[in-house]
Write a protein that holds these residues in place. Structure first.
Motif, mmCIF file in Angstrom:
data_model
loop_
_atom_site.group_PDB
_atom_site.id
_atom_site.type_symbol
_atom_site.label_atom_id
_atom_site.label_comp_id
_atom_site.label_asym_id
_atom_site.label_seq_id
_atom_site.Cartn_x
_atom_site.Cartn_y
_atom_site.Cartn_z
ATOM 1 N N LEU A 1 0.830 -1.209 0.000
ATOM 2 C CA LEU A 1 0.000 0.000 0.000
ATOM 3 C C LEU A 1 0.864 1.259 0.000
ATOM 4 N N ALA A 2 1.974 1.219 0.742
ATOM 5 C CA ALA A 2 2.880 2.372 0.751
ATOM 6 C C ALA A 2 3.513 2.576 -0.618
ATOM 7 N N SER A 3 3.879 1.491 -1.295
ATOM 8 C CA SER A 3 4.428 1.602 -2.650
ATOM 9 C C SER A 3 3.396 2.169 -3.608
ATOM 10 N N LEU A 4 2.143 1.804 -3.402
ATOM 11 C CA LEU A 4 1.071 2.349 -4.243
ATOM 12 C C LEU A 4 0.962 3.858 -4.066
ATOM 13 N N GLU A 5 1.019 4.333 -2.829
ATOM 14 C CA GLU A 5 0.945 5.777 -2.597
ATOM 15 C C GLU A 5 2.147 6.495 -3.209
ATOM 16 N N THR A 6 3.313 5.851 -3.182
ATOM 17 C CA THR A 6 4.494 6.441 -3.818
ATOM 18 C C THR A 6 4.286 6.576 -5.318
ATOM 19 N N SER A 7 3.718 5.566 -5.940
ATOM 20 C CA SER A 7 3.463 5.622 -7.387
ATOM 21 C C SER A 7 2.443 6.696 -7.717
ATOM 22 N N ARG A 8 1.397 6.819 -6.909
ATOM 23 C CA ARG A 8 0.374 7.842 -7.159
ATOM 24 C C ARG A 8 0.928 9.247 -6.980
ATOM 25 N N ALA A 9 1.905 9.408 -6.078
ATOM 26 C CA ALA A 9 2.466 10.739 -5.830
ATOM 27 C C ALA A 9 3.186 11.293 -7.051
ATOM 28 N N SER B 1 0.263 -0.953 -12.059
ATOM 29 C CA SER B 1 1.031 -2.084 -11.547
ATOM 30 C C SER B 1 1.024 -2.109 -10.021
ATOM 31 N N ALA B 2 1.187 -0.946 -9.394
ATOM 32 C CA ALA B 2 1.199 -0.893 -7.933
ATOM 33 C C ALA B 2 -0.157 -1.261 -7.356
ATOM 34 N N GLU B 3 -1.232 -0.845 -8.019
ATOM 35 C CA GLU B 3 -2.570 -1.218 -7.550
ATOM 36 C C GLU B 3 -2.766 -2.726 -7.613
ATOM 37 N N ALA B 4 -2.308 -3.335 -8.700
ATOM 38 C CA ALA B 4 -2.438 -4.786 -8.828
ATOM 39 C C ALA B 4 -1.599 -5.503 -7.781
ATOM 40 N N LEU B 5 -0.396 -5.006 -7.509
ATOM 41 C CA LEU B 5 0.450 -5.633 -6.496
ATOM 42 C C LEU B 5 -0.144 -5.459 -5.098
ATOM 43 N N ALA B 6 -0.789 -4.327 -4.849
ATOM 44 C CA ALA B 6 -1.452 -4.142 -3.555
ATOM 45 C C ALA B 6 -2.599 -5.130 -3.406
ATOM 46 N N ALA B 7 -3.368 -5.331 -4.486
ATOM 47 C CA ALA B 7 -4.438 -6.330 -4.438
ATOM 48 C C ALA B 7 -3.876 -7.734 -4.240
ATOM 49 N N ALA B 8 -2.726 -8.009 -4.872
ATOM 50 C CA ALA B 8 -2.077 -9.305 -4.664
ATOM 51 C C ALA B 8 -1.632 -9.460 -3.213
#
Length: 496
Positions: A112-120, A174-181
């Motif tokens: 989830l933290a990686s996802l927020e980094t990608s969105r930033a 990609s980050a969203e999919a990895l967060a779901a995984a």
């Protein structure tokens, strides 16, 4: 004097015109970036897998029916179908104390933290700087060459990358999919920890039943040894009968101790699953024996939605597909808009005044002309990673179907085996009764009785072992179908 003022006014108008052209150029670039953005790379479509219409081993002969209602159950509380209140209490501690589950939860938070980094990366970055330096001047104006000069500056710098080719968007995808995984991995870890706890707990209950069986057998063999000794002292039986009776008793006592050791190890394993040291954990013996539930396996197509490991593999496949777009976007130029506003002077006292202000604003379009094959290698690697994820996803589906089929055939055949074993047990118990009567009548030796008793003990222990295997197969089927079959399946958004 008038001419000098006119020249200053003309110079100011020229500067304002340049500023206006700069701002117009920047806004045009922003408009183009907003209107012309497109995402390169393939759109994700879940690959097809071979899904059978029905399970091979779920035949009409098995007569699968839902278990009778036992009150309200929490969603997904599949372990309650075994009807053991103590097990229900232990299961509640797994999500909180099991360290494998906690590790999976931490990995999910990391995703989830990686996802927020990608969105930033979609937003501008703004930096502030305060600097002071001293150096030798080259000579200009009133400053002679070689003179030391101090420079003070304060500035705000902003930069923003326009996502013209969807590189940032694909990274977010990609980050969203990895967060779901990661979320699916967490559910998988919880399912595995709970299933392992249930398996160990049910095995411990069977061991308790076996220990009661051996305690009862030991008591019977002690009485038989006393009878045999009395008959030997009376001259009715031989010394071999006494030796045979004593050997049978000591062998059974040794087997009972082995069961005690097995129970201790199972208790230690349960403590570890609950995140507790074995020294401070114990389970009291209970006489009630859990019964295997009748579990309808459901449709094979539901397996793709219920199993956490399949869901995780599918989401990783989607992430790998998005990374293909990230790699392909490197072939196109990157547009960055940067601006700086600040003040610079040789003293802090007059730093923040209009004459010492400076600013800059403008776009930068950058494209790598030669990289020695880095981009093509990155794209090839992304394609290969996607192909690997597809293969792993399909293998996960195949393994899931195999596990369900194995559990179904095990349950079906063990149910028949239990019926046959009960008949064998009844025959062995009848043989013991006849042997005891014949021995007391003096028509057979104690060897005949010991053989019958050993066969009866083995038959009863086999019945308990078959019961345990049925319980374990029930757990395996519940785990293989992803938990409680009574939970409605909801398709995930973006899965197709």
């Amino acid at each position: 004097m008038k001419r000098q003022g006119h020249e200053e006014t003309k110079e100011g108008n020229t500067m304002r015109a340049r500023q206006l052209r700069t701002w117009r150029s920047a806004w045009m670039v922003l408009a183009l970036a907003g209107l012309g953005g497109c995402a390169v790379g393939p759109e994700y479509v879940r690959p097809a897998v071979d899904v059978p219409a029905a399970y091979k081993e779920a035949s009409a002969e098995a007569s699968w029916q839902p278990a009778a209602a036992q009150g309200e159950r929490a969603a997904g509380a599949w372990w309650t179908h075994f009807g053991d209140a103590r097990l229900d209490e232990l299961i509640e501690q797994v999500a909180v104390n099991n360290q494998n589950v906690q590790a999976a939860a931490a990995s999910y938070r990391q995703a989830l933290a990686s996802l927020e980094t990608s969105r930033a990366a979609r937003w501008p970055s703004v930096d502030a700087a305060l600097a002071s330096s001293r150096g030798v001047a080259a000579g200009s104006g009133n400053v002679p060459a070689g003179a030391a000069r101090s420079t003070k500056s304060v500035a705000l710098t902003a930069s923003w990358e326009a996502d013209l080719w969807g590189r940032i968007g694909r990274n977010v995808e990609s980050a969203e999919a990895l967060a779901a995984a990661g979320a699916a991995d967490l559910q998988g870890a919880l399912l595995s920890a709970r299933a392992l706890l249930v398996q160990n707990y049910l095995q411990l209950r069977i061991v308790d039943a076996q220990r009661r069986l051996y305690e009862r057998s030991v008591a019977e063999y002690r009485r038989a040894l006393e009878i045999t000794r009395n008959r030997y002292e009376a001259g009715v039986a031989g010394r071999s009968d006494v030796v045979q009776a004593e050997a049978q008793l000591r062998t059974t006592e040794a087997q009972s101790l082995e069961l005690t050791l097995q129970r201790a190890r199972l208790e230690h394993a349960i403590a570890a699953l609950l995140g507790k040291p074995p020294a401070g954990f114990s389970l009291a013996e209970e006489t009630a024996l859990p019964q295997p539930p009748m579990i309808p396996p459901g449709l094979p197509s539901q397996l793709l939605e219920r199993r956490p490991d399949i869901a995780a593999a599918e989401r990783r496949m989607a992430a790998a597909n998005a990374r293909i777009g990230v790699a392909q976007a490197a072939y196109f130029p990157a547009l960055t808009i940067a601006g700086t506003l600040g003040y610079q002077n040789d003293r802090f006292a007059q730093l923040l005044t209009a004459p010492h202000r400076f600013w800059s604003l403008g776009p930068t379009l950058a494209l790598a002309l030669f990289d020695g094959g880095v981009r093509s290698a990155a794209t090839a690697g992304a394609l290969a990673a996607y192909d690997r994820q597809v293969a792993e996803y399909r293998q996960s589906v195949l393994e899931a179907f195999r596990e369900v089929e194995d559990a179904l055939v095990t349950l079906r055949l063990l149910a028949k085996e239990a019926e046959v074993q009960q008949q064998a047990l009844a025959a062995a118990q009848e043989l013991v009764r006849l042997g005891n009567n014949q021995y007391l009548a003096g028509t057979v030796s104690y060897l005949h009785v010991a053989t019958a008793q050993t066969a009866a003990l083995a038959a009863e222990r086999s019945s308990l072992e078959i019961h345990e295997r049925r319980l374990q197969a029930g757990v395996a089927l519940l785990k293989a179908i992803g938990g409680d079959w009574q939970i409605p399946v909801v398709a995930r958004a973006g899965a197709d």
